[in-house]
Design an enzyme around this catalytic site. Structure first.
Site, short mmCIF file in Angstrom:
data_model
loop_
_atom_site.label_atom_id
_atom_site.label_comp_id
_atom_site.label_asym_id
_atom_site.label_seq_id
_atom_site.Cartn_x
_atom_site.Cartn_y
_atom_site.Cartn_z
CB CYS A 231 -0.88 -0.05 1.21
SG CYS A 231 -1.66 -1.53 1.48
NE ARG B 117 4.29 1.88 -1.51
CZ ARG B 117 5.27 1.49 -1.18
NH1 ARG B 117 6.54 1.75 -2.07
NH2 ARG B 117 5.54 0.66 -0.56
CD1 TRP C 223 -2.26 -4.81 -4.88
CD2 TRP C 223 -1.95 -6.23 -3.34
NE1 TRP C 223 -2.42 -6.24 -5.56
CE2 TRP C 223 -2.03 -7.12 -4.46
CE3 TRP C 223 -1.63 -6.89 -1.97
CZ2 TRP C 223 -1.70 -8.21 -4.25
CZ3 TRP C 223 -1.24 -8.09 -1.93
CH2 TRP C 223 -1.49 -8.87 -3.11
CG ASN D 48 2.99 -0.32 3.18
OD1 ASN D 48 2.56 -1.18 2.59
ND2 ASN D 48 4.11 0.18 2.79
N GLY D 49 1.61 -2.76 5.20
CA GLY D 49 2.52 -3.77 5.96
C GLY D 49 1.43 -4.79 6.31
CD GLU E 117 11.16 -9.57 -17.29
OE1 GLU E 117 11.03 -10.43 -16.43
OE2 GLU E 117 10.91 -8.37 -17.20
CE LYS F 69 7.61 -6.83 -17.68
NZ LYS F 69 8.40 -7.38 -16.96
CD GLU G 21 4.36 -7.95 -14.99
OE1 GLU G 21 4.06 -7.81 -13.95
OE2 GLU G 21 5.54 -7.83 -15.46
CG HIS H 78 12.07 -33.84 -23.31
ND1 HIS H 78 12.33 -35.09 -23.16
CD2 HIS H 78 13.36 -32.90 -23.71
CE1 HIS H 78 13.75 -35.43 -23.99
NE2 HIS H 78 14.26 -33.96 -23.90
CE LYS I 236 7.76 -0.76 -10.12
NZ LYS I 236 7.94 -1.25 -11.56
C1 AGP Z 1 7.78 -7.31 -12.96
O1 AGP Z 1 7.25 -6.66 -14.01
C2 AGP Z 1 6.82 -7.36 -11.75
N1 AGP Z 1 6.35 -6.58 -11.52
C3 AGP Z 1 7.45 -8.22 -10.60
O2 AGP Z 1 7.85 -9.64 -11.08
C4 AGP Z 1 8.72 -7.56 -9.82
O3 AGP Z 1 9.96 -7.93 -10.61
C5 AGP Z 1 8.98 -8.71 -8.49
O4 AGP Z 1 7.99 -8.41 -7.88
C6 AGP Z 1 10.35 -8.14 -7.96
O5 AGP Z 1 10.24 -6.96 -7.59
P1 AGP Z 1 11.28 -6.08 -7.16
O6 AGP Z 1 12.56 -5.90 -7.86
O7 AGP Z 1 10.99 -4.67 -6.52
O8 AGP Z 1 11.88 -6.96 -5.94
#
Ligand code: AGP
Length: 608
Positions: free
Chosen positions: A2, A27, A75, A101-102, A481, A485, A488, A504, A603
């Site tokens: 959050c 966030r 969140w 937040n937490g 990766e 992308k 997500e 396989h 994020k």
């Molecule tokens: C990547 O696009 C994601 N949003 C997510 O996988 C991110 O890389 C992961 O949560 C790690 O975050 P950080 O680099 O802030 O530790």
């Protein structure tokens, strides 16, 4: 996950809080609220959904007069994203409002205790116990009540509090969740991230765990857990306001993709001097390096994939075994780690809960810890023995782009510097790889420029029900990766497979018109991947190949193309990912997705 903000000043608090919340919306964005200290007590406004709804409800804050307040963008973890569960939460006597937040891990026991004490709960959140504890312990001194309250909490928290007994003050506490104080003129602030502060001040105080702050319009005081005042350093924020804004781009993600040449340059250039690599923050000698028996890289999500790509460069250039572990697995795996292990921790935010936990676990076992982090003063940066910053600037889009490539840039610098110290490469090779590092920003720019057809390709591929990404070695790491992308931000099912593994099992899924994105950027294994392309094509797949412009064999076999300039495979991952980021972006755009704030994500993942 959050975001919290606080303000005390001589102008109305609500517009400043709303503006700060908009900057923190990345966030968490499923509900939001503000609490303002007014003449008749605390007034709370909450909404479900985005900050825009809160602005609408309060007429951009004009409906809620007052000069002191706190705000929150959520969140959801405990309880659905409803108005009841949105923060701020009020104490039963209306004296306190808090934002958090937490996660409070022992909230169930505390809730039962408080119910027995006669408190009533309005929400299903873990947070609400905190505000009732404050009421319970308040005997005329807010600081004492806060210390007694936080002594009862287990978990992580950045808290913002206002109290009717001291209407001009905002209170803040930090434990394992980020919190930064902004020092202004006739006004002071706190926020989860500097992005919420840069429009108002460049002077910041990074709070440490176990610290309490009290802010009025003209004073900032920080205390330790015994209530004694402590002196804190004021740091100058170097990010500017434009860095946290879209600057004419439709989305932060596109802006951040385009910023990659500059971000890579900012990360690499200060560390290259007179043909050598310098890390001011990490000066390891050859003798110390020789004592390292293995490198373990740990991270989550894209940062983990940066580690997977970096492994190839580290192992190839320095001949040290490298293991890459998901932090969420490593923390519970009873890892074989000791003082001869160098643990490289990668994180854009520096706040990812699993990564922090894995790091603590490995530190306890004696590992030396080196963090690669973007956010200055973040928890991981503070915890690590050494920190190398990726100077990417603020990354706002939930899907990381420049965060990922700058992480790779630091791994490349490390690989080459270790290789030179350990004398694993010849002078000639060293010069060649130095050249590759120097030209990395230019090659990334070329990869952006060479792929102007991607919006058109996105129109062809956006309706697919799933996409496969295949590759070998570094290409495979990039495929992982690339698929993430795509998943997500476009919500398409996308899966990466090591190309050699298709036969396989996975090849059973290939049928007519199944899109397969084939990464072919490593000449030493190109022929092998080519065979896999032929195999999937024979079963009806539509192949979108990522390769060099002059790669005739691939050009005559695949259906569509993404291009990168001709570069050495050791450092190519940072370039290969560029067209895949753009592909995911344009596919998501075709599908009308909320690109910067994908559903269910946030994020910074500060919960387990
Ligand atoms: C990547 O696009 C994601 N949003 C997510 O996988 C991110 O890389 C992961 O949560 C790690 O975050 P950080 O680099 O802030 O530790």
């Amino acid at each position: 996950m959050c975001g919290i903000v606080g303000f005390s000043g001589v102008r109305p608090a609500a517009p400043v809080l709303l503006d700060g919340l908009k900057k923190l919306e990345y966030r968490g964005y499923d509900s939001a609220g503000i609490a303002i200290m007014g003449d008749a007590g605390i007034s709370v406004n909450k909404v479900t959904g985005r900050i825009a709804n809160l602005c609408e409800k309060t007429h951009d804050g004009a409906d809620v007069p007052g000069f002191t307040g706190v705000g929150h963008t959520r969140w959801a973890t405990h309880g659905a994203p409803t108005e009841e569960n949105a923060h701020p939460h009020l104490s039963n006597d209306g004296r306190f409002a808090i934002v958090h937040n937490g996660i409070i891990e022992n909230y169930i026991a505390l809730r039962e205790e408080l119910i027995k004490d006669g408190f009533t709960f309005q929400s299903e959140t873990d947070t609400e116990v905190i505000v009732h504890l404050l009421e319970k312990y308040y005997k005329g001194n807010v600081r004492d009540a806060l210390i007694k309250t936080t002594n009862r909490l287990r978990g992580s928290y950045a808290l913002g509090v206002i109290c009717t007994e001291q209407p001009e003050k905002i209170f803040a506490v930090r434990e394992s969740s980020p919190l930064i104080i902004g020092v202004g003129v006739e006004e002071n602030y706190f926020a989860s991230d500097v992005t919420a502060l840069v429009a108002y001040t460049r002077n910041a105080i990074y709070m440490d765990d176990g610290e309490y702050a009290e802010l009025t319009k003209d004073a900032v005081k920080v205390f330790d857990c015994t209530g004694s005042e402590i002196k804190k350093e004021v740091t100058r924020i170097t990010w500017d306001v434009q860095a946290a804004e879209k600057g004419g781009y439709e989305h932060f993600m596109l802006k951040e993709i385009m910023e990659q040449p500059a971000a890579i340059k900012a990360t690499i250039a200060p560390r290259l001097k007179d043909g050598n690599i310098f890390f001011e923050e990490f000066d390891i000698s050859a003798d110390e390096l020789k004592k390292i028996r293995k490198i373990v890289i740990t991270a989550c999500g894209s940062a983990y994939y940066a580690g997977c790509s970096g492994k190839y460069a580290l192992e190839k250039l320095c001949h040290i075994p490298v293991e890459v572990e998901l932090a969420s697995e490593l923390r519970y795996s009873d890892p074989l780690i000791d003082k001869h292990t160098l643990l490289i921790v990668i994180s854009q935010s520096g706040e990812t809960a699993d990564t922090i936990a894995a790091m603590k676990e490995c530190k306890e076992r004696g590992a030396k810890t080196l963090a690669i982090v973007n956010v200055v003063g973040s928890s991981i940066a503070k915890l690590a023995d050494y920190t190398l910053y990726t100077w990417a600037g603020p990354e706002i889009a939930v899907a990381t782009t420049k965060g990922f490539t700058t992480q790779l840039a630091v791994l490349y610098l490390l690989a080459l510097s270790f290789a030179e110290k350990l004398e694993c490469i010849t002078e000639e090779e060293y010069t060649k790889y130095m050249g590759e590092l120097h030209t990395l920003p230019r090659h990334i720019q070329q990869a952006i420029d060479m792929n102007s057809k991607i919006p058109k390709l996105a129109k062809k591929y956006h309706k697919s029900s799933s996409l496969f990404f295949i590759g070998r070695n570094t290409d495979y790491a990039v495929a992982l990766e690339g698929a993430l992308k795509m998943k997500e931000i476009s919500y398409l099912h996308a899966e990466a497979y090591a190309a050699g593994e298709l036969k396989h099992g996975t090849i059973a899924l290939i049928e007519d018109h199944q899109p397969v994105v084939a990464l072919c950027c490593n000449p030493s294994i190109m022929e092998k991947t080519l065979s896999n392309i032929v195999e999937v094509k024979a079963r009806g797949a539509e192949v979108l190949a990522l390769t060099f412009r002059n790669n005739q064999k691939i050009l005559s076999t695949a259906d569509d193309f993404l291009f990168i300039p001709n570069v050495d495979a050791v450092f190519s991952a940072a370039i290969e990912i560029i067209p895949l980021q753009l592909l995911a972006y344009y596919v998501a755009k075709e599908n009308g997705c909320d690109i910067d704030k994908p559903k269910n994500l946030a994020k910074s993942v500060t919960v387990e």
